[in-house]
Design an enzyme around this catalytic site. Structure first.
Site, PDB file in Angstrom:
ATOM      1  CB  ILE B 469      -1.103   0.049   1.195  1.00  0.00           C
ATOM      2  CG1 ILE B 469      -0.220  -0.222   2.576  1.00  0.00           C
ATOM      3  CG2 ILE B 469      -2.129  -1.096   1.148  1.00  0.00           C
ATOM      4  CD1 ILE B 469      -0.882   0.316   3.808  1.00  0.00           C
ATOM      5  N   GLY B 470       2.182   1.116  -0.336  1.00  0.00           N
ATOM      6  CA  GLY B 470       2.792   2.195  -0.656  1.00  0.00           C
ATOM      7  C   GLY B 470       4.185   2.025   0.581  1.00  0.00           C
ATOM      8  CB  THR B 471       4.337  -0.543   3.090  1.00  0.00           C
ATOM      9  OG1 THR B 471       3.759  -1.638   2.096  1.00  0.00           O
ATOM     10  CG2 THR B 471       3.366  -0.329   3.904  1.00  0.00           C
ATOM     11  NE  ARG B 632      19.095  -8.303   7.883  1.00  0.00           N
ATOM     12  CZ  ARG B 632      19.584  -9.253   7.559  1.00  0.00           C
ATOM     13  NH1 ARG B 632      18.908 -10.376   8.226  1.00  0.00           N
ATOM     14  NH2 ARG B 632      20.383  -9.318   6.744  1.00  0.00           N
ATOM     15  CE  LYS B 705      12.450  -5.855  18.170  1.00  0.00           C
ATOM     16  NZ  LYS B 705      12.689  -5.027  19.066  1.00  0.00           N
ATOM     17  N   GLY B 708       5.653   0.242   9.694  1.00  0.00           N
ATOM     18  CA  GLY B 708       4.482   0.977   9.376  1.00  0.00           C
ATOM     19  C   GLY B 708       3.766   1.757  10.321  1.00  0.00           C
ATOM     20  CD  GLU B 709       0.614  -0.411  12.182  1.00  0.00           C
ATOM     21  OE1 GLU B 709      -0.385   0.473  12.304  1.00  0.00           O
ATOM     22  OE2 GLU B 709       0.357  -1.185  11.315  1.00  0.00           O
TER      23      GLU B 709
END
Lengths: 177, 742, 338
Positions: B469-471, B632, B705, B708-709
């Site tokens: 989604i753009g990640t 990482r 880990k 995104g958030e």
């Protein structure tokens, strides 16, 4: 520009469609003939009728800039104009920004600086930047931030967009010297 | 040529497609004989439809059908069929199911016509009469109705059990802080409008180009509701124009497009308008009480966090708003509660760092307030109460480099030069405010599968049904695969966003790098092992007496780890083995035995500078320094973009975003991008992202880990804290607009 | 959007003849607001008359030493025109404070004057709105009215006029030239827009058969001492909460003439002769500026969410006057307020 005051009622509901007519748009250098009704918005003509889907619909109301294209070299919101009004005009969309396989310096800089994430606002950002650069409107990072504010990026790539355009400005500057 | 890619800043592999307009999104598949759907939505918040008159609409030339609850054909009648991977307990919303109106903006009819403009016009001719019932859309009015959700959405979403005696400890504490924080409804507002192009394949099969964060999640939803065999439904979404959680559940346009395509036996596109996107799920309104008691020196003695959030009348939406303090801070007396109350709105949805962003906003503002009461530096207060283990679970952390985050970010920011007194720093007419906060998010991994197909020309195609989604998913998966098999990046293709690809969970929770990345690594290792077996059978094989662990892949060759000059080209191995292609599929699952003893989190430290005009109270966020300990980092370039973008989202959250409900109408009135403000370019100045070294061998085989958030968690609090430092005014209801600073 | 027919007018005569013949027709120029409203079914013309090909796209000197801006000159072309930036920098500044560069490339001078309120109830046809449908009531007055008027509103309507450009034109005492089959006339800018009163559906005093041909600027452009200060919810691409156009003529620190107009606070750009008179002959200082601000806000009334605008305006007015007096107008690019 008549008085926009007062409220029009639709009167009798129209069940027949507005007549279509032929128009010619010079899109990305090629003449395209199109039979359209007056109510077809330029953005919808590009996306639905001409399969030029690089131009995006993000709000349909001039509130996001995703639909930015160049008309006769000037960036405009293609969601707020009728295709029929541009009979004979030169339209440049994102599909026409690169020269063949060679990306425009702004496109190249956007990739290098990761100036996008989802990519949906990107064609509008690039058309906007190309138009502003061509018009000589960008001199400082503050100019970029202000004049690129009509292109919303919900992924928040703004610092990278500014960096990309700065790079493109420098490459244009060095090309001019 | 080097083939070490993991950890290297790499431009997006899909970059060229995105800058040339070649990347196609859901509404951009112009299939032959496409019909266009236009949605009609409800004008009222609660009641029922007493009459729908579509006769005028149907009379318009070119209109094919007007679908309503009255004329739709049979669809599933059980809740289970409408449930999806991200559903909350309850009865999911069913579009065009019956005459009940559950929220303003609910879809009530779909007009399908030969042309988009015709459908749009005819939609304005659908006349609907309602029996209006009184509604309630104000959370503050229904505090007393809050309840603890009986059925939990998933494990870990409920408040942890109290430890010690928080009430008592709070009463006894030298320093007490007790306040309520109010976060309004926010909408994801991805730039791409939700859309589906449903292609009727003619043999009973349907292919849907759709905007979502999980193609298989949507495939199951459509198959279940319409009774299609699973194989007859294919959902494709190679490019998604942002989502931020809004695509975790199938949205109603996919239902409408499938319904119309099935009944009209033709291909149909349905696209929402921006206004209609405010009738989709949202970050709920959250009222949070945070009460902290501390000793004279600031050591925490009591921590209470009580949250009340809104949900709809039909589903118990839940997210983890509380609990975070128990992982982050050392305190023996803690108590948490989480309640929800029903409103006449649609069900909320996960929005970027669901639970974490709202919860940590309140926690980290409260910690800042406490620091002033204690009279210590806000950073010192965090360090004093630093948790060496997760008290909620009583477990050590798999890794936690939060101290390094604090140190590196503070140093880069120049925090040591901060004058503690609010309003004491200025730049001419502007007051300078420096604030900080902590961020935390879970490091999760889900089971997922991947397929790899290697051809003897050295090209590798890897796939898994996740989303980008753009990640940067396309890019990091390509990097993992290329490095694992030692191939040039350009010879590796990663495919996603197609329900026919190997199984994947929805793309969310920051788990995709760990989840799909582990599957990609595993399947590429399996291909490597096959190659190794083949290579061992070659005449005079340099690998004959070795184990698979003794070889590595680089520069298109299989090589001896201890003598990298000795190697054989992959193509040669395959030719000798008589294979033109090698295909493998693998499923990777979390190693629970390894993970379970540990608490697994990403951490961050955020430092913010704001400049506030002393008189006009306009706020500029002039600097953000954010240091992240996220294990990482596979691609520093796209990783930085994720964190930076989330920080921009936090500027919106702190200063601009609010879906304002007109309580008289029960309708969101800021339902466009002119009234719902998100940050523009001119709102954003310097954002500095630091990735702190963190090695984690527990979280997953890759040691990643997820990012995104984390960038939005705590960042809004850091901004609010900076505004307080500048102005001395504590605003506890977001967003902090000029009027709240007078 | 309803079906409509489309014609192009090649001459002014043709345009006014056509509009007079068909009361449900509308002119279209830039279209940035009209198309927007048509998509929401707020406005449903049966016919659009495209006037983009009329020769109203020039900026020319007038006989009295001013400038005539053709109705079709785009906002961008006005803002960057050398005569405007040199002689009327306040106008350029106000234009650049509004919308985005793409919209300014489309929007025209005449159209800017005729843009309609951005009240979210006006735009949402499921709600009651006296401006959209007279007699249905005003949803904003007891609803969400953060963006709404604090001055000159009525019980019927509390909408604001959204333009930035018009706030500057108000200060500059521009004159709107209009024409129709019945002849041409000039409307002083202050008389162009209306207050809502009991007929909020009527925004301006332009008659239905009239067309704007130009906006004329008098010779005095206040190039030395002016500022356009706009306060909004984000740094760019947002409508004003409050904006101030300030212009001064100074003689050794004493104010010879002061003009102040406010945007975002009323159904029209707001000016108040008494407030300006207070400043005449007075030293250009904060005390006097504050007195003028108080006078400008006299009679102001909030409706709940927008109460803050009164205080905000009282702070923004002296600030803009200070900027004007110092000869340091607010930059529309660098966001720090001077």
């Amino acid at each position: 520009m008549n008085n926009k005051s007062g409220v029009e009622t639709a009167g009798n509901v129209s069940t027949s469609l507005p007549p279509k007519s032929w128009i010619t748009l010079k899109i990305n250098g090629a003449e395209r003939h199109l039979e359209i009704a007056p109510w077809t918005i330029l953005l919808d003509a590009l996306r639905n009728l001409l399969d030029l889907t690089g131009t995006k619909k993000g709000c349909d109301h001039g509130q996001c800039g995703a639909c930015t294209v160049l008309i006769d070299g000037k960036p405009i919101n293609s969601c707020l104009t009728l295709a029929i009004m541009h009979d004979g005009a030169e339209v440049t969309t994102i599909e026409g920004i690169a020269k063949g396989d060679a990306l425009h310096p702004v496109q190249q800089a956007f990739i290098e600086h990761d100036a996008f994430q989802c990519g949906y606002c990107t064609p509008g950002q690039i058309c906007s930047a190309v138009g502003l650069l061509n018009a000589g409107k960008l001199r400082t990072p503050d100019d970029i931030r202000e004049l690129m504010s009509g292109n919303i990026c919900r992924c928040g790539a703004y610092p990278n967009i500014v960096a990309a355009i700065e790079q493109a400005m420098q490459s244009e500057g060095s090309a001019a010297q | 040529m080097t083939t070490n890619y993991m950890g290297k800043a790499t431009s997006r592999v899909d970059g060229r497609a995105k800058v040339t307009g070649a990347a196609k999104y859901a509404a951009e598949y112009n299939v032959p004989n496409l019909a266009y759907g236009y949605i009609v939505t409800s004008a009222i918040a609660r009641g029922r439809i007493t009459k729908i008159d579509a006769s005028e609409a149907l009379a318009v030339e070119g209109v094919l059908q007007v679908f309503t609850h009255e004329n739709r054909h049979k669809i599933a009648e059980d809740d289970q069929s409408y449930e999806d991977e991200a559903a909350s307990p309850g009865s999911p919303f069913r579009p065009l199911y019956d005459n009940q109106i559950k929220f303003s903006g609910q879809p009530v009819a779909l007009v399908v016509a030969e042309e988009f403009e015709i459908a749009r016009y005819a939609a304005s001719l659908v006349h609907i009469e309602y029996k209006v019932e009184s509604h309630e859309t104000d959370l503050s009015k229904v505090r007393a109705n809050g309840y603890e959700p009986k059925i939990k959405r998933m494990e870990g979403f409920e408040p942890v059990k109290p430890r010690g005696n928080a009430e008592k400890a709070f009463q006894r504490a030298v320093h007490q802080h007790d306040a309520e924080y109010d976060l309004p409804i926010e909408h994801h507002n991805p730039m791409e409008l939700f859309a589906s192009t449903a292609v009727w394949e003619g043999n009973g099969k349907i292919t849907i180009y759709d905007k979502n964060q999980g193609a298989q999640n949507c495939q199951r939803y459509i198959a279940n509701i319409f009774g299609f065999p699973m194989d007859d439904v294919r959902v494709i979404s190679p490019f998604v124009g942002g989502a931020f959680g809004s695509g975790l559940r199938p949205q109603y346009q996919i239902f409408l497009a499938a319904l119309a395509a099935r009944e009209l036996k033709c291909s149909v596109r349905v696209s929402l308008t921006r206004q209609q996107m405010f009738g989709l799920g949202y970050r709920p309104n959250t009222l949070q009480r945070v009460a902290i008691g501390a000793a004279k020196d600031g050591a925490l003695e009591a921590f209470m966090h009580d949250a009340l959030a809104n949900t709809s009348r039909y589903e118990d939406y839940q997210e983890m708003v509380v609990n975070w303090a128990g992982s982050l801070y050392q305190c023996d007396n803690m108590k948490f509660s989480y309640n929800i109350a029903q409103l006449d709105l649609c069900t909320p949805m996960d929005m970027r760092a669901p639970g974490g962003a709202p919860g940590m906003y309140a926690i980290e503002c409260a910690m800042d307030e406490l620091a002033y009461k204690v009279g210590c530096d806000p950073l010192e207060l965090r360090l004093k109460n630093y948790s060496e283990k997760d008290q909620n679970e009583g477990k050590p952390f798999s890794s936690k480099e939060l101290r390094a985050c604090y140190r590196q970010a503070a140093e880069k920011f120049g925090w040591a030069n901060r004058k503690p007194q609010p309003g004491s720093m200025r730049d001419g007419s502007e007051l300078i405010g420096w604030g900080m906060a902590t961020g935390i998010w879970e490091a999760m991994q889900q089971p997922a599968s991947a397929r790899a197909v290697l051809t003897s020309d050295g090209k590798l195609e890897v796939s898994s049904a996740t989303a980008d989604i753009g990640t940067g998913t396309y890019t990091i998966m390509t990097q993992i695969a290329a490095e694992t098999l030692g191939l040039p990046l350009q010879d590796v293709t990663f495919k996603l966003g197609d329900s026919t690809l190997p199984q994947s969970p929805i793309e969310g929770g920051s788990w995709t790098a760990a989840t799909n990345g582990s599957a990609v690594k595993k399947v590429c290792d399996a291909v490597g092992a096959k190659l190794f077996a083949m290579a061992q059978k070659m005449e005079a094989s340099p690998f004959a007496n070795l184990k698979f662990e003794d070889v590595a892949f680089s520069e298109g060759q299989m090589r001896l780890k201890n003598d990298s000059d000795r190697g054989v080209a992959i193509g040669e191995i395959m030719r000798h083995g008589g294979a033109t292609t090698l295909a493998e599929e693998a499923t990777s699952s979390p190693d629970e035995a390894k993970q379970e003893p540990y608490a697994r989190y990403t951490h961050s430290a955020i430092f913010v500078e704001v400049k506030v005009d002393e008189e006009l109270r306009t706020i500029r966020v002039t600097r953000i320094v954010i240091a992240v300990a996220g294990g990482r980092i596979l691609n520093p370039k796209t990783a930085r973009s994720q964190v930076l973008g989330a920080a921009v989202g936090a500027i919106g959250m702190a200063l601009e975003e609010e879906s304002v409900v007109d309580q008289n109408l029960g309708r969101i009135m800021t339902h466009n991008l002119a009234d719902y403000h998100v940050p523009v370019n001119a709102d954003v100045y310097d954002i500095d992202v630091i990735f702190v070294e963190e090695h984690d061998t527990i979280v997953n085989p890759l040691g990643v880990k997820g990012l995104g958030e984390i960038g939005i968690v705590g960042t809004a609090a850091a901004i609010a804290n900076a505004v307080f430092h500048a102005t001395g005014k504590r605003v506890r209801d977001m967003p902090i607009t000029v009027d709240k600073l007078f | 959007m309803n079906p409509f027919s489309y014609t192009r007018s090649g001459t002014l005569e043709n345009a006014v003849t056509e509009i007079a013949r068909d009361r449900r027709a509308k002119f279209i120029a830039g279209g940035t607001n009209l198309i927007d409203l048509m998509k929401e079914n707020v406005t449903r013309p049966s016919r659009l008359i495209d006037i983009n090909h009329l020769s109203l796209n020039k900026i020319e000197e007038t006989d009295n030493g001013g400038l005539r801006i053709g109705a079709l000159v785009t906002n961008s072309d006005v803002a960057y025109h050398p005569q405007i930036t040199r002689r009327y920098p306040l106008l350029a500044s106000a234009i650049l404070a509004g919308a985005s560069h793409q919209l300014r490339n489309m929007a025209t001078t005449g159209g800017n004057l005729l843009q309609r309120t951005r009240c979210s109830y006006f735009y949402d046809i499921t709600t009651a709105c006296n401006k959209r449908e007279p007699g249905t009531g005003c949803s904003a007055i007891n609803g969400f009215n953060r963006m709404h008027a604090i001055l000159g509103a009525s019980e019927e309507c509390i909408a604001t006029h959204p333009s930035d450009m018009c706030v500057a034109l108000m200060v500059l005492d521009a004159v709107v030239q209009v024409t129709s089959n019945r002849g041409a006339r000039a409307i002083p800018f202050a008389e162009f827009h209306r207050l809502p009163g009991d007929a909020p559906q009527i925004d301006t005093n332009l008659q239905p058969d009239e067309i704007i041909t130009s906006v004329d600027l008098p010779g005095e452009g206040f190039a030395g001492n002016h500022s356009y200060l706009k306060v909004r919810d984000r740094a760019s691409y947002a409508f004003a909460l409050v904006s101030v156009a300030a212009a001064l003529t100074l003689e050794g620190g004493v104010i010879k003439e002061a003009r102040i107009a406010l945007g975002g606070v009323a159904h029209k750009p707001w000016r108040n002769a008494e407030a300006e008179a207070l400043l005449k002959g007075k030293p250009a200082g904060q005390d006097n500026f504050r007195k003028a601000a108080e006078a400008l806000l006299s009679g102001a009334r909030g409706f709940g969410h927008n109460n803050f605008k009164i205080e905000l305006a009282k702070r923004a007015i002296p600030r803009a006057l200070k900027q004007a007096a110092a000869g340091t107008p607010q930059s529309q690019t660098i966001k720090k307020v001077l």
